[in-house]
Design an enzyme around this catalytic site. Structure first.
Site, PDB file in Angstrom:
ATOM      1  N   THR A  10       0.819  -1.209   0.000  1.00  0.00           N
ATOM      2  CA  THR A  10       0.000   0.000   0.000  1.00  0.00           C
ATOM      3  C   THR A  10       0.857   1.266   0.000  1.00  0.00           C
ATOM      4  O   THR A  10       2.001   1.244   0.492  1.00  0.00           O
ATOM      5  CB  THR A  10      -0.894  -0.015   1.266  1.00  0.00           C
ATOM      6  OG1 THR A  10      -1.465   1.269   1.449  1.00  0.00           O
ATOM      7  CG2 THR A  10      -0.096  -0.351   2.526  1.00  0.00           C
ATOM      8  N   ASP A  11       0.272   2.365  -0.472  1.00  0.00           N
ATOM      9  CA  ASP A  11       0.958   3.664  -0.396  1.00  0.00           C
ATOM     10  C   ASP A  11       1.104   4.146   1.050  1.00  0.00           C
ATOM     11  O   ASP A  11       1.904   5.040   1.332  1.00  0.00           O
ATOM     12  CB  ASP A  11       0.190   4.713  -1.227  1.00  0.00           C
ATOM     13  CG  ASP A  11      -1.286   4.837  -0.863  1.00  0.00           C
ATOM     14  OD1 ASP A  11      -1.749   4.135   0.070  1.00  0.00           O
ATOM     15  OD2 ASP A  11      -1.989   5.636  -1.518  1.00  0.00           O
ATOM     16  N   GLU A  12       0.332   3.539   1.973  1.00  0.00           N
ATOM     17  CA  GLU A  12       0.367   4.028   3.364  1.00  0.00           C
ATOM     18  C   GLU A  12       1.715   3.809   4.041  1.00  0.00           C
ATOM     19  O   GLU A  12       1.995   4.408   5.082  1.00  0.00           O
ATOM     20  CB  GLU A  12      -0.735   3.367   4.200  1.00  0.00           C
ATOM     21  CG  GLU A  12      -2.106   3.689   3.668  1.00  0.00           C
ATOM     22  CD  GLU A  12      -3.228   3.403   4.648  1.00  0.00           C
ATOM     23  OE1 GLU A  12      -2.981   3.326   5.861  1.00  0.00           O
ATOM     24  OE2 GLU A  12      -4.372   3.273   4.186  1.00  0.00           O
ATOM     25  N   TYR A  52      -1.450  -0.551  11.220  1.00  0.00           N
ATOM     26  CA  TYR A  52      -1.638  -1.203   9.913  1.00  0.00           C
ATOM     27  C   TYR A  52      -0.477  -0.879   8.979  1.00  0.00           C
ATOM     28  O   TYR A  52       0.170  -1.787   8.434  1.00  0.00           O
ATOM     29  CB  TYR A  52      -2.963  -0.760   9.273  1.00  0.00           C
ATOM     30  CG  TYR A  52      -3.038  -1.068   7.790  1.00  0.00           C
ATOM     31  CD1 TYR A  52      -3.081  -2.383   7.344  1.00  0.00           C
ATOM     32  CD2 TYR A  52      -3.025  -0.047   6.829  1.00  0.00           C
ATOM     33  CE1 TYR A  52      -3.118  -2.682   5.973  1.00  0.00           C
ATOM     34  CE2 TYR A  52      -3.060  -0.333   5.469  1.00  0.00           C
ATOM     35  CZ  TYR A  52      -3.102  -1.644   5.048  1.00  0.00           C
ATOM     36  OH  TYR A  52      -3.133  -1.937   3.710  1.00  0.00           O
ATOM     37  N   LYS A 104       2.489  -3.297   7.364  1.00  0.00           N
ATOM     38  CA  LYS A 104       2.700  -3.475   5.920  1.00  0.00           C
ATOM     39  C   LYS A 104       4.132  -3.055   5.557  1.00  0.00           C
ATOM     40  O   LYS A 104       4.783  -3.705   4.733  1.00  0.00           O
ATOM     41  CB  LYS A 104       1.697  -2.649   5.113  1.00  0.00           C
ATOM     42  CG  LYS A 104       0.264  -3.147   5.166  1.00  0.00           C
ATOM     43  CD  LYS A 104       0.043  -4.533   4.613  1.00  0.00           C
ATOM     44  CE  LYS A 104       0.211  -4.627   3.111  1.00  0.00           C
ATOM     45  NZ  LYS A 104      -0.159  -5.983   2.600  1.00  0.00           N
TER      46      LYS A 104
HETATM   47  P1  NAD Z   1      -9.544  -7.464   2.853  1.00  0.00           P
HETATM   48  O1  NAD Z   1      -9.485  -7.180   4.316  1.00  0.00           O
HETATM   49  O2  NAD Z   1     -10.810  -7.214   2.105  1.00  0.00           O
HETATM   50  O3  NAD Z   1      -9.170  -9.005   2.599  1.00  0.00           O
HETATM   51  C1  NAD Z   1      -8.107  -9.634   3.252  1.00  0.00           C
HETATM   52  C2  NAD Z   1      -8.247 -11.145   3.042  1.00  0.00           C
HETATM   53  O4  NAD Z   1      -7.113 -11.780   3.674  1.00  0.00           O
HETATM   54  C3  NAD Z   1      -9.499 -11.744   3.685  1.00  0.00           C
HETATM   55  O5  NAD Z   1     -10.105 -12.670   2.805  1.00  0.00           O
HETATM   56  C4  NAD Z   1      -8.975 -12.449   4.929  1.00  0.00           C
HETATM   57  O6  NAD Z   1      -9.753 -13.570   5.322  1.00  0.00           O
HETATM   58  C5  NAD Z   1      -7.581 -12.856   4.474  1.00  0.00           C
HETATM   59  N1  NAD Z   1      -6.640 -13.021   5.596  1.00  0.00           N
HETATM   60  C6  NAD Z   1      -6.377 -12.139   6.595  1.00  0.00           C
HETATM   61  N2  NAD Z   1      -5.478 -12.666   7.457  1.00  0.00           N
HETATM   62  C7  NAD Z   1      -5.155 -13.901   6.975  1.00  0.00           C
HETATM   63  C8  NAD Z   1      -4.285 -14.921   7.414  1.00  0.00           C
HETATM   64  N3  NAD Z   1      -3.572 -14.801   8.541  1.00  0.00           N
HETATM   65  N4  NAD Z   1      -4.180 -16.043   6.676  1.00  0.00           N
HETATM   66  C9  NAD Z   1      -4.909 -16.187   5.519  1.00  0.00           C
HETATM   67  N5  NAD Z   1      -5.765 -15.257   5.071  1.00  0.00           N
HETATM   68  C10 NAD Z   1      -5.897 -14.123   5.795  1.00  0.00           C
HETATM   69  O7  NAD Z   1      -8.325  -6.673   2.228  1.00  0.00           O
HETATM   70  P2  NAD Z   1      -8.166  -5.958   0.798  1.00  0.00           P
HETATM   71  O8  NAD Z   1      -8.694  -4.595   0.886  1.00  0.00           O
HETATM   72  O9  NAD Z   1      -8.643  -6.890  -0.244  1.00  0.00           O
HETATM   73  O10 NAD Z   1      -6.574  -5.855   0.723  1.00  0.00           O
HETATM   74  C11 NAD Z   1      -5.798  -6.882   0.134  1.00  0.00           C
HETATM   75  C12 NAD Z   1      -4.342  -6.471   0.135  1.00  0.00           C
HETATM   76  O11 NAD Z   1      -4.181  -5.264  -0.598  1.00  0.00           O
HETATM   77  C13 NAD Z   1      -3.776  -6.191   1.518  1.00  0.00           C
HETATM   78  O12 NAD Z   1      -2.469  -6.701   1.572  1.00  0.00           O
HETATM   79  C14 NAD Z   1      -3.777  -4.674   1.630  1.00  0.00           C
HETATM   80  O13 NAD Z   1      -2.762  -4.231   2.494  1.00  0.00           O
HETATM   81  C15 NAD Z   1      -3.509  -4.285   0.189  1.00  0.00           C
HETATM   82  N6  NAD Z   1      -4.011  -2.967  -0.250  1.00  0.00           N
HETATM   83  C16 NAD Z   1      -5.328  -2.643  -0.059  1.00  0.00           C
HETATM   84  C17 NAD Z   1      -5.811  -1.421  -0.556  1.00  0.00           C
HETATM   85  C18 NAD Z   1      -7.270  -1.027  -0.410  1.00  0.00           C
HETATM   86  O14 NAD Z   1      -7.639   0.083  -0.778  1.00  0.00           O
HETATM   87  N7  NAD Z   1      -8.138  -1.894   0.095  1.00  0.00           N
HETATM   88  C19 NAD Z   1      -4.936  -0.542  -1.211  1.00  0.00           C
HETATM   89  C20 NAD Z   1      -3.591  -0.918  -1.365  1.00  0.00           C
HETATM   90  C21 NAD Z   1      -3.158  -2.132  -0.897  1.00  0.00           C
HETATM   91  O1  TDX Z   2     -16.768   6.069   7.814  1.00  0.00           O
HETATM   92  C1  TDX Z   2     -15.707   6.553   7.397  1.00  0.00           C
HETATM   93  N1  TDX Z   2     -15.602   7.905   7.243  1.00  0.00           N
HETATM   94  C2  TDX Z   2     -14.473   8.523   6.795  1.00  0.00           C
HETATM   95  O2  TDX Z   2     -14.435   9.750   6.673  1.00  0.00           O
HETATM   96  C3  TDX Z   2     -14.557   5.731   7.058  1.00  0.00           C
HETATM   97  C4  TDX Z   2     -14.616   4.243   7.225  1.00  0.00           C
HETATM   98  C5  TDX Z   2     -13.426   6.371   6.584  1.00  0.00           C
HETATM   99  N2  TDX Z   2     -13.368   7.717   6.463  1.00  0.00           N
HETATM  100  C6  TDX Z   2     -12.144   8.347   5.917  1.00  0.00           C
HETATM  101  C7  TDX Z   2     -10.828   7.871   6.462  1.00  0.00           C
HETATM  102  C8  TDX Z   2      -9.891   7.984   5.267  1.00  0.00           C
HETATM  103  O3  TDX Z   2      -9.369   9.295   5.172  1.00  0.00           O
HETATM  104  O4  TDX Z   2     -12.122   7.987   4.519  1.00  0.00           O
HETATM  105  C9  TDX Z   2     -10.788   7.743   4.068  1.00  0.00           C
HETATM  106  C10 TDX Z   2     -10.693   6.315   3.534  1.00  0.00           C
HETATM  107  O5  TDX Z   2     -10.832   5.440   4.635  1.00  0.00           O
HETATM  108  P1  TDX Z   2     -10.650   3.847   4.508  1.00  0.00           P
HETATM  109  O6  TDX Z   2     -11.630   3.313   3.524  1.00  0.00           O
HETATM  110  O7  TDX Z   2     -10.645   3.283   5.881  1.00  0.00           O
HETATM  111  O8  TDX Z   2      -9.224   3.740   3.800  1.00  0.00           O
HETATM  112  P2  TDX Z   2      -7.743   4.192   4.232  1.00  0.00           P
HETATM  113  O9  TDX Z   2      -7.598   4.347   5.683  1.00  0.00           O
HETATM  114  O10 TDX Z   2      -7.376   5.356   3.348  1.00  0.00           O
HETATM  115  O11 TDX Z   2      -6.931   2.869   3.774  1.00  0.00           O
HETATM  116  C11 TDX Z   2      -7.264   2.179   2.551  1.00  0.00           C
HETATM  117  O12 TDX Z   2      -6.352   2.464   1.530  1.00  0.00           O
HETATM  118  C12 TDX Z   2      -5.052   1.957   1.660  1.00  0.00           C
HETATM  119  C13 TDX Z   2      -7.324   0.663   2.782  1.00  0.00           C
HETATM  120  O13 TDX Z   2      -8.256   0.369   3.815  1.00  0.00           O
HETATM  121  C14 TDX Z   2      -5.973   0.098   3.082  1.00  0.00           C
HETATM  122  O14 TDX Z   2      -6.036  -1.326   3.196  1.00  0.00           O
HETATM  123  C15 TDX Z   2      -5.052   0.481   1.970  1.00  0.00           C
HETATM  124  O15 TDX Z   2      -3.762   0.064   2.278  1.00  0.00           O
END
Ligand code: NAD
Ligand code: TDX
Length: 332
Positions: free
Chosen positions: A121-123, A148, A152
């Site tokens: 992630t960019d975080e 988190y 990562k």
């Molecule tokens: P998510 O929380 O929707 O899904 C995570 C999945 O991993 C789930 O199915 C969960 O059951 C599984 N999991 C968690 N712990 C586990 C373990 N110990 N063993 C096996 N499986 C396990 O997450 P997501 O949003 O799909 O994110 C997927 C990946 O992408 C993550 O690595 C996250 O850091 C990265 N990422 C997410 C975003 C975003 O915006 N959501 C952006 C950039 C990177």
């Molecule tokens: O109810 C809400 N209200 C609100 O204002 C929630 C849930 C979030 N927010 C804000 C917090 C953040 O600034 O919205 C923005 C986005 O929030 P999230 O969806 O929780 O994402 P963020 O914290 O930016 O992280 C996401 O992007 C990077 C993913 O959850 C991560 O897994 C990924 O790495």
């Protein structure tokens, strides 16, 4: 056939990746390893259940990981605890799954070999000032803010070390915020859409000035496939649409698309340590691998996402009450 192991394939991005792979890449035989935590749902894979092997297991389980990595040619590692707010409430699962889990996979790779792609992630870079045009690049030093992002960052560092010291054939990608179908209702966009579909008011943290770069999940997954086929081993690629919006803007867009007044939401307490702005410079993947997002219009992408949640209550409704109960404890 190339045997592909997808960790976290029952979660949001991983499941979309599995769907994309089954539809567009018949050269892969896919096996999913997923612990089915609160964020994983086997139903998300029901339409491809016949084409994909599913193993219910934990990436921290050395025996399972060893067995599956041994018979895989390619491992795409999505599995992680992914929600910042949860990490502020209880960091322990983040350290375990994101750091120990990645370590367990890397040790199996060291033993058996295989091509590894690590999803990050960019975080990990921390945040940028709200005003300005500065962007993260592949060279930006790590400076994570939350448990988190720290976990990562730790996992990325392990991948780099195992690549350099043990020759593990790895690449890393750091993507900006994703949106699309099958995203858990704890995340910003689906939380607001499903609140509105259920007649609850949406919730904006603080003043809503924080900025995120919204990238469609299919564009992210297309980038991952490009890295798998053309990426250079040992390299890191930043992925992002370039479309930056404040949370308030997104909230107003969603309300407008759902036919409501732009101020029909509640302000709730801010997230502690809330990162101000993320923005990825994705020049490298665009110029070296020819990636570009297909979902150019965020408004259209959000409209399609709203439609998806409207039509797929069967998928998200069972998670909704428990998710909002968690937010009540956090006061958000
Ligand atoms: P998510 O929380 O929707 O899904 C995570 C999945 O991993 C789930 O199915 C969960 O059951 C599984 N999991 C968690 N712990 C586990 C373990 N110990 N063993 C096996 N499986 C396990 O997450 P997501 O949003 O799909 O994110 C997927 C990946 O992408 C993550 O690595 C996250 O850091 C990265 N990422 C997410 C975003 C975003 O915006 N959501 C952006 C950039 C990177
Ligand atoms: O109810 C809400 N209200 C609100 O204002 C929630 C849930 C979030 N927010 C804000 C917090 C953040 O600034 O919205 C923005 C986005 O929030 P999230 O969806 O929780 O994402 P963020 O914290 O930016 O992280 C996401 O992007 C990077 C993913 O959850 C991560 O897994 C990924 O790495």
């Amino acid at each position: 056939m190339t045997r592909m192991l997808v960790t976290g394939g029952a979660g949001f991005i991983g499941a979309n990746f599995v769907h994309h792979t089954v539809e567009n890449h018949p050269e892969y035989e896919v096996c999913v390893l997923d612990a089915l935590t609160y964020a994983g749902d086997r139903n998300t894979l029901s339409s491809v259940a016949d084409q994909v092997e599913f193993v219910h297991g934990d990436i921290c389980d050395t025996e399972v990981v060893d067995r599956l990595v041994e018979r895989a040619d390619v491992i795409v590692h999505f599995a992680a605890e992914s929600h910042v707010d949860n990490s502020l409430h209880n960091p322990e699962p983040f350290i375990r799954s994101n750091i120990i889990g990645t370590f367990t996979l890397l040790e199996a790779l060291r033993k058996h070999g295989g091509r590894f792609h690590h999803i990050s992630t960019d975080e990990v870079f921390g945040d940028l000032p709200l005003q300005g045009t500065e962007k993260f690049t592949e060279e930006t030093p790590y400076d994570p803010s939350s448990p988190y992002s720290a976990s990562k960052a730790g996992s990325d560092m392990l991948v780099r070390a195992w690549a350099r010291s043990f020759g593990v054939a790895a690449t890393i990608s750091n993507c900006a915020n994703n949106y699309g179908s099958f995203q858990h209702v704890e995340k910003f966009i689906p939380r607001q859409i499903t609140n509105l579909l259920g007649d609850a008011r949406p919730k904006l943290y603080g003043a809503g000035e924080n900025v995120r770069e919204w990238t469609h999940v299919d564009d992210h997954n297309a980038a991952v496939h490009l890295i798998l086929s053309q990426g250079k081993l040992g390299e890191t690629y930043l992925i992002g649409s370039g479309d930056e919006r404040s949370n308030k803007e997104i909230m107003e867009l969603l309300l407008g698309l759902m036919g409501l007044e732009p101020d029909a939401y509640d302000h709730v307490s801010d997230r502690p340590g809330h990162d101000l702005r993320y923005s990825n410079d994705s020049t490298k993947i665009r110029t070296e691998l020819g990636w570009q997002p297909i979902y150019g219009d965020l408004r259209e992408g959000l409209a399609a996402t709203i439609e998806w949640y409207r039509e797929n209550g069967w998928w998200w409704q069972p998670q909704k009450a428990a998710t909002e109960a968690k937010y009540q404890v956090l006061g958000r």
